[in-house]
Design a protein around this motif. Sequence first.
Motif, PDB file in Angstrom:
ATOM      1  N   GLU A 122       0.828  -1.203   0.000  1.00 40.65           N
ATOM      2  CA  GLU A 122       0.000   0.000   0.000  1.00 40.65           C
ATOM      3  C   GLU A 122       0.867   1.261   0.000  1.00 40.65           C
ATOM      4  O   GLU A 122       0.587   2.213  -0.736  1.00 40.65           O
ATOM      5  CB  GLU A 122      -0.954   0.010   1.196  1.00 40.65           C
ATOM      6  CG  GLU A 122      -1.945   1.142   1.124  1.00 40.65           C
ATOM      7  CD  GLU A 122      -3.067   1.013   2.125  1.00 40.65           C
ATOM      8  OE1 GLU A 122      -4.145   1.581   1.870  1.00 40.65           O
ATOM      9  OE2 GLU A 122      -2.901   0.345   3.168  1.00 40.65           O
ATOM     10  N   LYS A 123       1.950   1.253   0.776  1.00 35.16           N
ATOM     11  CA  LYS A 123       2.864   2.401   0.791  1.00 35.16           C
ATOM     12  C   LYS A 123       3.463   2.637  -0.587  1.00 35.16           C
ATOM     13  O   LYS A 123       3.577   3.784  -1.036  1.00 35.16           O
ATOM     14  CB  LYS A 123       3.976   2.185   1.817  1.00 35.16           C
ATOM     15  CG  LYS A 123       3.555   2.374   3.245  1.00 35.16           C
ATOM     16  CD  LYS A 123       4.719   2.105   4.174  1.00 35.16           C
ATOM     17  CE  LYS A 123       4.260   2.050   5.619  1.00 35.16           C
ATOM     18  NZ  LYS A 123       5.353   1.658   6.527  1.00 35.16           N
ATOM     19  N   ILE A 124       3.866   1.572  -1.259  1.00 36.87           N
ATOM     20  CA  ILE A 124       4.431   1.685  -2.611  1.00 36.87           C
ATOM     21  C   ILE A 124       3.401   2.312  -3.545  1.00 36.87           C
ATOM     22  O   ILE A 124       3.720   3.225  -4.317  1.00 36.87           O
ATOM     23  CB  ILE A 124       4.878   0.299  -3.128  1.00 36.87           C
ATOM     24  CG1 ILE A 124       6.113  -0.179  -2.373  1.00 36.87           C
ATOM     25  CG2 ILE A 124       5.139   0.330  -4.635  1.00 36.87           C
ATOM     26  CD1 ILE A 124       6.450  -1.649  -2.596  1.00 36.87           C
ATOM     27  N   CYS A 125       2.178   1.827  -3.482  1.00 35.07           N
ATOM     28  CA  CYS A 125       1.114   2.345  -4.357  1.00 35.07           C
ATOM     29  C   CYS A 125       0.816   3.813  -4.066  1.00 35.07           C
ATOM     30  O   CYS A 125       0.632   4.609  -4.995  1.00 35.07           O
ATOM     31  CB  CYS A 125      -0.150   1.502  -4.210  1.00 35.07           C
ATOM     32  SG  CYS A 125       0.010  -0.167  -4.864  1.00 35.07           S
ATOM     33  N   ILE A 126       0.772   4.170  -2.800  1.00 39.17           N
ATOM     34  CA  ILE A 126       0.513   5.566  -2.421  1.00 39.17           C
ATOM     35  C   ILE A 126       1.644   6.458  -2.922  1.00 39.17           C
ATOM     36  O   ILE A 126       1.404   7.526  -3.497  1.00 39.17           O
ATOM     37  CB  ILE A 126       0.325   5.698  -0.891  1.00 39.17           C
ATOM     38  CG1 ILE A 126      -0.985   5.015  -0.468  1.00 39.17           C
ATOM     39  CG2 ILE A 126       0.350   7.164  -0.451  1.00 39.17           C
ATOM     40  CD1 ILE A 126      -1.148   4.860   1.041  1.00 39.17           C
ATOM     41  N   MET A 127       2.884   6.002  -2.731  1.00 38.21           N
ATOM     42  CA  MET A 127       4.029   6.780  -3.169  1.00 38.21           C
ATOM     43  C   MET A 127       4.018   6.978  -4.691  1.00 38.21           C
ATOM     44  O   MET A 127       4.202   8.088  -5.180  1.00 38.21           O
ATOM     45  CB  MET A 127       5.321   6.066  -2.742  1.00 38.21           C
ATOM     46  CG  MET A 127       6.440   6.987  -2.373  1.00 38.21           C
ATOM     47  SD  MET A 127       7.828   6.110  -1.602  1.00 38.21           S
ATOM     48  CE  MET A 127       8.120   4.770  -2.712  1.00 38.21           C
ATOM     49  N   MET A 130       1.361   9.446  -5.670  1.00 39.60           N
ATOM     50  CA  MET A 130       1.775  10.812  -5.383  1.00 39.60           C
ATOM     51  C   MET A 130       2.765  11.323  -6.435  1.00 39.60           C
ATOM     52  O   MET A 130       2.688  12.472  -6.849  1.00 39.60           O
ATOM     53  CB  MET A 130       2.382  10.903  -3.983  1.00 39.60           C
ATOM     54  CG  MET A 130       1.342  10.764  -2.885  1.00 39.60           C
ATOM     55  SD  MET A 130       2.051  10.636  -1.229  1.00 39.60           S
ATOM     56  CE  MET A 130       2.936  12.159  -1.092  1.00 39.60           C
ATOM     57  N   GLU A 131       3.671  10.443  -6.875  1.00 37.18           N
ATOM     58  CA  GLU A 131       4.635  10.829  -7.919  1.00 37.18           C
ATOM     59  C   GLU A 131       3.925  11.239  -9.205  1.00 37.18           C
ATOM     60  O   GLU A 131       4.436  12.045  -9.969  1.00 37.18           O
ATOM     61  CB  GLU A 131       5.588   9.665  -8.207  1.00 37.18           C
ATOM     62  CG  GLU A 131       6.595   9.401  -7.111  1.00 37.18           C
ATOM     63  CD  GLU A 131       7.360   8.095  -7.311  1.00 37.18           C
ATOM     64  OE1 GLU A 131       7.218   7.443  -8.377  1.00 37.18           O
ATOM     65  OE2 GLU A 131       8.108   7.717  -6.390  1.00 37.18           O
ATOM     66  N   LYS A 132       2.744  10.671  -9.433  1.00 39.30           N
ATOM     67  CA  LYS A 132       1.964  10.981 -10.634  1.00 39.30           C
ATOM     68  C   LYS A 132       0.904  12.055 -10.357  1.00 39.30           C
ATOM     69  O   LYS A 132       0.014  12.264 -11.169  1.00 39.30           O
ATOM     70  CB  LYS A 132       1.278   9.707 -11.142  1.00 39.30           C
ATOM     71  CG  LYS A 132       2.235   8.633 -11.584  1.00 39.30           C
ATOM     72  CD  LYS A 132       1.483   7.385 -12.015  1.00 39.30           C
ATOM     73  CE  LYS A 132       2.442   6.311 -12.467  1.00 39.30           C
ATOM     74  NZ  LYS A 132       1.745   5.144 -13.016  1.00 39.30           N
ATOM     75  N   ASN A 133       0.998  12.680  -9.194  1.00 36.84           N
ATOM     76  CA  ASN A 133       0.016  13.696  -8.771  1.00 36.84           C
ATOM     77  C   ASN A 133      -1.401  13.134  -8.733  1.00 36.84           C
ATOM     78  O   ASN A 133      -2.359  13.812  -9.105  1.00 36.84           O
ATOM     79  CB  ASN A 133       0.080  14.939  -9.665  1.00 36.84           C
ATOM     80  CG  ASN A 133       1.364  15.691  -9.490  1.00 36.84           C
ATOM     81  OD1 ASN A 133       1.858  15.837  -8.370  1.00 36.84           O
ATOM     82  ND2 ASN A 133       1.926  16.157 -10.591  1.00 36.84           N
ATOM     83  N   LEU A 134      -1.514  11.906  -8.264  1.00 37.92           N
ATOM     84  CA  LEU A 134      -2.811  11.250  -8.125  1.00 37.92           C
ATOM     85  C   LEU A 134      -3.134  11.100  -6.646  1.00 37.92           C
ATOM     86  O   LEU A 134      -2.242  11.034  -5.803  1.00 37.92           O
ATOM     87  CB  LEU A 134      -2.791   9.870  -8.789  1.00 37.92           C
ATOM     88  CG  LEU A 134      -2.487   9.853 -10.283  1.00 37.92           C
ATOM     89  CD1 LEU A 134      -2.285   8.416 -10.771  1.00 37.92           C
ATOM     90  CD2 LEU A 134      -3.595  10.533 -11.060  1.00 37.92           C
ATOM     91  N   VAL A 135      -4.415  11.017  -6.351  1.00 34.20           N
ATOM     92  CA  VAL A 135      -4.874  10.865  -4.969  1.00 34.20           C
ATOM     93  C   VAL A 135      -5.289   9.412  -4.755  1.00 34.20           C
ATOM     94  O   VAL A 135      -6.163   8.889  -5.452  1.00 34.20           O
ATOM     95  CB  VAL A 135      -6.062  11.809  -4.685  1.00 34.20           C
ATOM     96  CG1 VAL A 135      -6.600  11.594  -3.278  1.00 34.20           C
ATOM     97  CG2 VAL A 135      -5.647  13.250  -4.910  1.00 34.20           C
ATOM     98  N   GLN A 137      -7.146   6.387  -3.337  1.00 33.71           N
ATOM     99  CA  GLN A 137      -8.528   6.148  -2.916  1.00 33.71           C
ATOM    100  C   GLN A 137      -9.442   7.346  -3.219  1.00 33.71           C
ATOM    101  O   GLN A 137     -10.328   7.681  -2.439  1.00 33.71           O
ATOM    102  CB  GLN A 137      -8.599   5.743  -1.440  1.00 33.71           C
ATOM    103  CG  GLN A 137      -7.894   4.436  -1.167  1.00 33.71           C
ATOM    104  CD  GLN A 137      -8.026   3.941   0.244  1.00 33.71           C
ATOM    105  OE1 GLN A 137      -8.459   4.649   1.146  1.00 33.71           O
ATOM    106  NE2 GLN A 137      -7.654   2.694   0.455  1.00 33.71           N
ATOM    107  N   CYS A 138      -9.221   7.935  -4.375  1.00 35.08           N
ATOM    108  CA  CYS A 138     -10.071   9.038  -4.829  1.00 35.08           C
ATOM    109  C   CYS A 138     -11.446   8.491  -5.244  1.00 35.08           C
ATOM    110  O   CYS A 138     -11.648   7.286  -5.298  1.00 35.08           O
ATOM    111  CB  CYS A 138      -9.419   9.748  -6.016  1.00 35.08           C
ATOM    112  SG  CYS A 138      -9.328   8.719  -7.499  1.00 35.08           S
ATOM    113  N   SER A 139     -12.341   9.387  -5.563  1.00 39.00           N
ATOM    114  CA  SER A 139     -13.663   9.008  -6.067  1.00 39.00           C
ATOM    115  C   SER A 139     -13.657   9.018  -7.588  1.00 39.00           C
ATOM    116  O   SER A 139     -12.867   9.723  -8.210  1.00 39.00           O
ATOM    117  CB  SER A 139     -14.722  10.000  -5.576  1.00 39.00           C
ATOM    118  OG  SER A 139     -14.806   9.961  -4.176  1.00 39.00           O
TER     119      SER A 139
END
Length: 178
Positions: A122-127, A130-135, A137-139
């Motif tokens: 999950e940390k890898i995916c979140i990181m 973020m690198e792609k300026n994505l949020v 668990q967005c809607s």
Amino acid sequence: MFKYPQAYIDYLIYFHSQRDFFECHEVLEEYWKEHPEDPLATAYVGCIQVAVSLYHQRRGNLAGAVKMLQSSLNNLTDPDLNKLGIEPEGFRRLLTDRLLQLTSPGFQYEDFNIPLADTELEKICIMKSMEKNLVWQCSSDFANTYLINKHTLRDRSEVIAERELSRQIKQAAKRVKE
């Protein structure tokens, strides 16, 4: 820690940070087809089916959504889900609850998140999000008609050309046999 294929990580990012279920399907299907010997191949198919179901749900194709969700539940075993860093009980509960919702009157689409048990994954995916300026668990962005109707709006010229080439090769092989 189990080394997750990049395609699976990409799947999770498309799933949670873009809600691009069509790309979830594309990226994981390509990996699955290129690695048929992978011991988690059936689980990848199940994940693909979950994404396809959500794509159908969001577009109002409830019959297609139900079919894909039922198939996914048959392909996702607890041991495989554990190997994919997914919390099996929570994920199965989400999928079976959604199946009940889909078969009840007045279904309204809502996003859900795959419950990841592997915090490092999950940390890898979140990181990476973020690198792609994505949020993370967005809607879903319902205003993005390309995202919602991607299968009808994308450029299919490459796929059509590949199919035509394959058809021509088969015809040539058939003529050689005759």
